[in-house]
Write a protein that holds these residues in place. Structure first.
Motif, PDB file in Angstrom:
ATOM      1  N   LEU A 180       0.817  -1.216   0.000  1.00  0.00           N
ATOM      2  CA  LEU A 180       0.000   0.000   0.000  1.00  0.00           C
ATOM      3  C   LEU A 180       0.853   1.270   0.000  1.00  0.00           C
ATOM      4  O   LEU A 180       0.505   2.229  -0.705  1.00  0.00           O
ATOM      5  N   PRO A 181       1.951   1.353   0.762  1.00  0.00           N
ATOM      6  CA  PRO A 181       2.785   2.557   0.672  1.00  0.00           C
ATOM      7  C   PRO A 181       3.294   2.820  -0.736  1.00  0.00           C
ATOM      8  O   PRO A 181       3.298   3.977  -1.192  1.00  0.00           O
ATOM      9  N   GLN A 182       3.721   1.775  -1.453  1.00  0.00           N
ATOM     10  CA  GLN A 182       4.172   1.971  -2.829  1.00  0.00           C
ATOM     11  C   GLN A 182       3.035   2.496  -3.705  1.00  0.00           C
ATOM     12  O   GLN A 182       3.230   3.415  -4.507  1.00  0.00           O
ATOM     13  N   MET A 183       1.854   1.922  -3.541  1.00  0.00           N
ATOM     14  CA  MET A 183       0.711   2.359  -4.340  1.00  0.00           C
ATOM     15  C   MET A 183       0.322   3.799  -4.036  1.00  0.00           C
ATOM     16  O   MET A 183       0.091   4.610  -4.949  1.00  0.00           O
ATOM     17  N   MET A 184       0.252   4.138  -2.742  1.00  0.00           N
ATOM     18  CA  MET A 184      -0.196   5.475  -2.377  1.00  0.00           C
ATOM     19  C   MET A 184       0.819   6.542  -2.771  1.00  0.00           C
ATOM     20  O   MET A 184       0.430   7.675  -3.100  1.00  0.00           O
ATOM     21  N   ASP A 185       2.099   6.212  -2.759  1.00  0.00           N
ATOM     22  CA  ASP A 185       3.093   7.185  -3.226  1.00  0.00           C
ATOM     23  C   ASP A 185       2.837   7.548  -4.679  1.00  0.00           C
ATOM     24  O   ASP A 185       2.911   8.727  -5.066  1.00  0.00           O
ATOM     25  N   VAL A 186       2.508   6.550  -5.497  1.00  0.00           N
ATOM     26  CA  VAL A 186       2.222   6.809  -6.915  1.00  0.00           C
ATOM     27  C   VAL A 186       0.910   7.581  -7.071  1.00  0.00           C
ATOM     28  O   VAL A 186       0.838   8.576  -7.801  1.00  0.00           O
ATOM     29  N   LEU A 187      -0.147   7.130  -6.389  1.00  0.00           N
ATOM     30  CA  LEU A 187      -1.437   7.811  -6.501  1.00  0.00           C
ATOM     31  C   LEU A 187      -1.362   9.248  -6.011  1.00  0.00           C
ATOM     32  O   LEU A 187      -1.986  10.149  -6.585  1.00  0.00           O
ATOM     33  N   GLN A 188      -0.576   9.479  -4.971  1.00  0.00           N
ATOM     34  CA  GLN A 188      -0.483  10.831  -4.432  1.00  0.00           C
ATOM     35  C   GLN A 188       0.286  11.750  -5.382  1.00  0.00           C
ATOM     36  O   GLN A 188      -0.052  12.934  -5.520  1.00  0.00           O
ATOM     37  N   ARG A 189       1.314  11.209  -6.044  1.00  0.00           N
ATOM     38  CA  ARG A 189       2.031  12.020  -7.038  1.00  0.00           C
ATOM     39  C   ARG A 189       1.137  12.333  -8.242  1.00  0.00           C
ATOM     40  O   ARG A 189       1.185  13.434  -8.791  1.00  0.00           O
ATOM     41  N   GLN A 190       0.317  11.372  -8.627  1.00  0.00           N
ATOM     42  CA  GLN A 190      -0.590  11.581  -9.760  1.00  0.00           C
ATOM     43  C   GLN A 190      -1.733  12.524  -9.402  1.00  0.00           C
ATOM     44  O   GLN A 190      -2.277  13.205 -10.288  1.00  0.00           O
ATOM     45  N   ASN A 191      -2.100  12.558  -8.128  1.00  0.00           N
ATOM     46  CA  ASN A 191      -3.247  13.372  -7.663  1.00  0.00           C
ATOM     47  C   ASN A 191      -2.826  14.155  -6.426  1.00  0.00           C
ATOM     48  O   ASN A 191      -3.244  13.838  -5.308  1.00  0.00           O
ATOM     49  N   PRO A 192      -1.993  15.188  -6.587  1.00  0.00           N
ATOM     50  CA  PRO A 192      -1.411  15.863  -5.414  1.00  0.00           C
ATOM     51  C   PRO A 192      -2.424  16.526  -4.494  1.00  0.00           C
ATOM     52  O   PRO A 192      -2.126  16.739  -3.321  1.00  0.00           O
ATOM     53  N   LYS A 193      -3.616  16.838  -4.988  1.00  0.00           N
ATOM     54  CA  LYS A 193      -4.620  17.484  -4.150  1.00  0.00           C
ATOM     55  C   LYS A 193      -5.644  16.504  -3.590  1.00  0.00           C
ATOM     56  O   LYS A 193      -6.563  16.901  -2.878  1.00  0.00           O
ATOM     57  N   ALA A 194      -5.478  15.225  -3.894  1.00  0.00           N
ATOM     58  CA  ALA A 194      -6.439  14.221  -3.440  1.00  0.00           C
ATOM     59  C   ALA A 194      -6.209  13.865  -1.984  1.00  0.00           C
ATOM     60  O   ALA A 194      -5.068  13.733  -1.536  1.00  0.00           O
ATOM     61  N   GLU A 195      -7.296  13.716  -1.243  1.00  0.00           N
ATOM     62  CA  GLU A 195      -7.245  13.337   0.171  1.00  0.00           C
ATOM     63  C   GLU A 195      -8.109  12.113   0.468  1.00  0.00           C
ATOM     64  O   GLU A 195      -7.971  11.500   1.516  1.00  0.00           O
ATOM     65  N   VAL A 196      -9.020  11.780  -0.458  1.00  0.00           N
ATOM     66  CA  VAL A 196      -9.918  10.639  -0.294  1.00  0.00           C
ATOM     67  C   VAL A 196      -9.815   9.781  -1.549  1.00  0.00           C
ATOM     68  O   VAL A 196      -9.966  10.277  -2.667  1.00  0.00           O
TER      69      VAL A 196
END
Length: 411
Positions: A263-279
């Motif tokens: 999950l940390p690997q996945m969320m690092d990618v998702l967060q970079r792709q969606n920097p303003k996403a919180e949910v």
């Protein structure tokens, strides 16, 4: 710092009376002379001014004016009226299952002469007093499981799920427990001792008649599904400055990445792709427990006497019916969440992203949702098997530590 809620007819001015403070450490605290209950009190750092949010349970047909009384260790703060915010979801039940009260304890008074106080009230400790930065959080990923009930005793599935979450990078699991079976109690106690699981007692049946199913029209009750909305919101606030991310899902579900190992690997990618996403919304996918993998590869003899479902034997997945509403569960950054429901966040400070199912979806082994499907109409999904080498011995070890892996043990 502590506070109590009190009804209007019990707020008064005095300097002669002795005050008996009652501090409650249980999860549900009645408000005197009302049909309301306090669950948790949390310092609110995200709004202007000095505010405290109180997670509460209100009866919808008898909401009374409420006042907050603060005791700050050496002095009282002025009693003040609570601002009540109603949760929009209640699913037709009597009780509003989440009602935060915003209060502003700015005015302090060293004396008692003109301070409004309530006698013999039950006080809650205010949590989240310190606004920690993410690099100082205790956990990176926390799972919030709401509401064990009905003497739930699905030991094998819970063990496999907990060990899967460890391999996926979760450090902390919180479960609100109304009632569980004796075997599952032993398992949870074992996990609690090593610090991975935190069990929050949730004796909701002591105070009201909870709905025992999803549909109140069918199952009745005063509050929806054992107060699930309350516990989910309380867990978000409990973890707000302890965990970077919180997973909101049920005990028989695993939020699993499909393009990353953890999950940390996945969320690092998702967060970079969606920097303003919180949910992050994660699709629920059903793995019918009535369909078994034909080879019996993981029908291990040592697990046969452990009560519960063996998720490794169920590798067939229903295709979601996208013509109807398809529920999701969530991964959230709790500091951005103001109010959540079960399948979506109702109030938050950031953007919401729907994660593609080929990136991440829920492995949910349960009764089939589309009961008429044959095995040939289902999709083969062996994602759990990818973790076999570590998962199987880890499950064995956890069951053995809990005293549940015993040959010939009666069910």
């Amino acid at each position: 710092a502590t506070l109590a809620l009190t009804s209007a007819n019990h707020v008064y001015v005095t300097n002669k009376i002795r005050f008996d403070l009652i501090y409650f450490h249980c999860s549900i605290t009645p408000v005197n002379d009302t049909k309301h209950f306090m669950v948790g009190a949390y310092k609110e750092h995200r709004l202007e001014g000095s505010s405290v949010r109180i997670i509460s349970i209100f009866r919808r047909d008898s909401v009374q004016p409420l006042y907050c009384v603060f005791y700050c260790g050496t002095h009282w703060a002025n009693g003040m009226k609570a601002e009540v915010q109603m949760h929009s979801d209640h699913f037709g039940t009597c009780y509003l299952v989440f009602s935060p009260a915003l209060t502003h304890p700015n005015q302090r008074n060293k004396g008692l002469a003109d301070t409004k106080l309530a006698q013999n009230q039950s006080f809650l400790r205010i949590q989240n007093l310190v606004k920690r930065e993410e690099e100082k959080f205790q956990f990176n990923f926390t799972v919030c499981w709401s509401n064990l009930f009905g003497d739930y005793n699905n030991v094998l599935q819970v063990t496999q799920t907990l060990e899967m979450y460890k391999l996926l990078g979760v450090q902390h699991v919180v479960v609100y427990n109304t009632s569980s079976g004796s075997d599952l109690d032993r398992l949870l106690q074992s996990y609690t001792q090593d610090g991975f699981v935190e069990v929050v007692p949730w004796p909701i049946g002591k105070y009201m008649n909870p709905s025992r199913g999803w549909q109140p029209s069918e199952h009745g009750g005063d509050i929806h599904y054992y107060g699930q909305l309350t516990t989910l919101n309380d867990c978000v606030y409990r973890q707000m400055y302890q965990s970077r991310y919180v997973l909101l899902n049920d005990i028989d579900e695993i939020i699993a990445p499909y393009q990353h190992q953890t999950l940390p690997q996945m969320m690092d990618v998702l967060q970079r792709q969606n920097p303003k996403a919180e949910v992050f919304l994660i699709e629920n996918h059903i793995f019918p427990k009535s369909q078994f993998e034909p080879s019996g590869r993981f029908e291990l003899p040592r697990w046969r006497n452990v009560p519960g479902i063996n998720i490794m034997a169920h590798i067939y997945r229903e295709e979601p019916d996208y013509r109807i509403s398809h529920p999701s569960k969530m991964i959230v950054r709790p500091r951005a969440v103001e109010q959540t429901s079960v399948h979506s966040v109702l109030r938050n400070f950031g953007q919401t992203v729907k994660v593609l199912p080929n990136v991440c979806h829920i492995i949910h082994v349960r009764v089939p949702l589309q009961g008429g499907l044959t095995k040939e109409e289902l999709h083969e999904d062996k994602r759990v098997w990818d973790y076999e080498r570590q998962l199987v011995p880890n499950v064995d070890k956890a069951l053995e530590q809990a005293g549940l892996l015993i040959e010939g043990r009666k069910e």
